[in-house]
Design a protein around this motif. Structure first.
Motif, PDB file in Angstrom:
ATOM      1  N   ALA A  34       0.592   4.491   0.695  1.00  0.00           N
ATOM      2  CA  ALA A  34       0.619   5.371   1.872  1.00  0.00           C
ATOM      3  C   ALA A  34       1.379   4.725   3.026  1.00  0.00           C
ATOM      4  O   ALA A  34       2.216   5.375   3.680  1.00  0.00           O
ATOM      5  CB  ALA A  34      -0.796   5.729   2.301  1.00  0.00           C
ATOM      6  N   ASP A  35       1.109   3.465   3.284  1.00  0.00           N
ATOM      7  CA  ASP A  35       1.785   2.763   4.381  1.00  0.00           C
ATOM      8  C   ASP A  35       3.287   2.658   4.136  1.00  0.00           C
ATOM      9  O   ASP A  35       4.091   2.887   5.040  1.00  0.00           O
ATOM     10  CB  ASP A  35       1.202   1.361   4.567  1.00  0.00           C
ATOM     11  N   ALA A  61      -1.302  11.693   7.810  1.00  0.00           N
ATOM     12  CA  ALA A  61      -1.872  11.217   9.069  1.00  0.00           C
ATOM     13  C   ALA A  61      -0.947  10.260   9.816  1.00  0.00           C
ATOM     14  O   ALA A  61      -0.994  10.193  11.047  1.00  0.00           O
ATOM     15  CB  ALA A  61      -3.215  10.538   8.810  1.00  0.00           C
ATOM     16  N   HIS A  62      -0.109   9.515   9.090  1.00  0.00           N
ATOM     17  CA  HIS A  62       0.683   8.461   9.732  1.00  0.00           C
ATOM     18  C   HIS A  62       2.182   8.700   9.757  1.00  0.00           C
ATOM     19  O   HIS A  62       2.918   7.882  10.305  1.00  0.00           O
ATOM     20  CB  HIS A  62       0.412   7.123   9.030  1.00  0.00           C
ATOM     21  N   THR A  67      -3.191  12.113   1.954  1.00  0.00           N
ATOM     22  CA  THR A  67      -3.962  12.255   3.187  1.00  0.00           C
ATOM     23  C   THR A  67      -3.514  11.225   4.222  1.00  0.00           C
ATOM     24  O   THR A  67      -3.294  11.550   5.390  1.00  0.00           O
ATOM     25  CB  THR A  67      -5.466  12.107   2.907  1.00  0.00           C
ATOM     26  N   LYS A  68      -3.353   9.977   3.805  1.00  0.00           N
ATOM     27  CA  LYS A  68      -2.932   8.911   4.721  1.00  0.00           C
ATOM     28  C   LYS A  68      -1.486   9.088   5.174  1.00  0.00           C
ATOM     29  O   LYS A  68      -1.163   8.845   6.333  1.00  0.00           O
ATOM     30  CB  LYS A  68      -3.126   7.552   4.058  1.00  0.00           C
ATOM     31  N   VAL A  69      -0.618   9.513   4.260  1.00  0.00           N
ATOM     32  CA  VAL A  69       0.782   9.736   4.636  1.00  0.00           C
ATOM     33  C   VAL A  69       0.865  10.839   5.685  1.00  0.00           C
ATOM     34  O   VAL A  69       1.559  10.702   6.694  1.00  0.00           O
ATOM     35  CB  VAL A  69       1.650  10.083   3.404  1.00  0.00           C
ATOM     36  N   ASN A  97       0.850  -1.175   0.000  1.00  0.00           N
ATOM     37  CA  ASN A  97       0.000   0.000   0.000  1.00  0.00           C
ATOM     38  C   ASN A  97       0.892   1.234   0.000  1.00  0.00           C
ATOM     39  O   ASN A  97       1.739   1.393   0.879  1.00  0.00           O
ATOM     40  CB  ASN A  97      -0.896  -0.022   1.244  1.00  0.00           C
ATOM     41  N   SER A 109      -5.734  10.643  -1.914  1.00  0.00           N
ATOM     42  CA  SER A 109      -5.944   9.822  -0.716  1.00  0.00           C
ATOM     43  C   SER A 109      -4.635   9.301  -0.141  1.00  0.00           C
ATOM     44  O   SER A 109      -4.514   9.145   1.079  1.00  0.00           O
ATOM     45  CB  SER A 109      -6.892   8.671  -1.035  1.00  0.00           C
ATOM     46  N   VAL A 110      -3.644   9.024  -0.985  1.00  0.00           N
ATOM     47  CA  VAL A 110      -2.346   8.567  -0.484  1.00  0.00           C
ATOM     48  C   VAL A 110      -1.711   9.670   0.359  1.00  0.00           C
ATOM     49  O   VAL A 110      -1.223   9.428   1.458  1.00  0.00           O
ATOM     50  CB  VAL A 110      -1.411   8.144  -1.644  1.00  0.00           C
TER      51      VAL A 110
END
Length: 140
Positions: free
Chosen positions: A91-92, A130-131, A126-128, A89, A123-124
């Motif tokens: 973003a992960d 956040a994490h 946004t997730k990056v 994934n 969306s990638v």
């Protein structure tokens, strides 16, 4: 400065590289660059039916499609960079690579090849955001 460049080969990757080229503070031999690209995993049932070497070759070829023009860019700028491709994934992988590699900065485009889940940011991204605890320079 240790800089991680997240790339997917999209138009936004090209914009991000152009931004770096236009700003001496981000592009130069005084920095250490690593380019990361995430290849989407082949579905498990399909992967189980494929020979491991064929699967590895597929992942390597997909990564090289993205890395080739970026290598050319960094060569023209007379800058050395490391290239890392991972399966999973996006973003992960990006967030994990940035944090585990203890990078000082993560540079990435605001959108990529994935479907646009948001109007402002992909969306990638946004997730990056956040994490990831690494500072992010987002180029739109």
């Amino acid at each position: 400065m240790k800089i991680l460049v997240a790339a997917d080969g999209s138009t936004y990757t090209k914009r991000m590289l152009a931004y770096l080229a236009a700003h001496d503070e981000w592009l130069g031999p005084q920095h250490e660059y690593t380019v990361v690209h995430t290849v989407a995993a082949v579905p498990p049932r399909a992967a189980a039916a494929l020979d491991k070497e064929i699967l590895k070759s597929h992942y390597d070829e997909e990564a090289e499609k993205v890395f080739k023009p970026i290598r050319t860019f960094f060569t023209k700028q007379r800058i050395q960079a490391s290239y890392v491709s991972k399966v999973g994934n996006a973003a992960d992988v990006i967030a994990s690579t940035a944090d585990k590699g203890k990078f000082d900065l993560l540079v990435m485009g605001s959108h990529g090849h994935s479907s646009l889940a948001n109007l402002v940011m992909g969306s990638v991204v946004t997730k990056v955001l956040a994490h990831c605890s690494t500072p992010v320079l987002l180029v739109r």
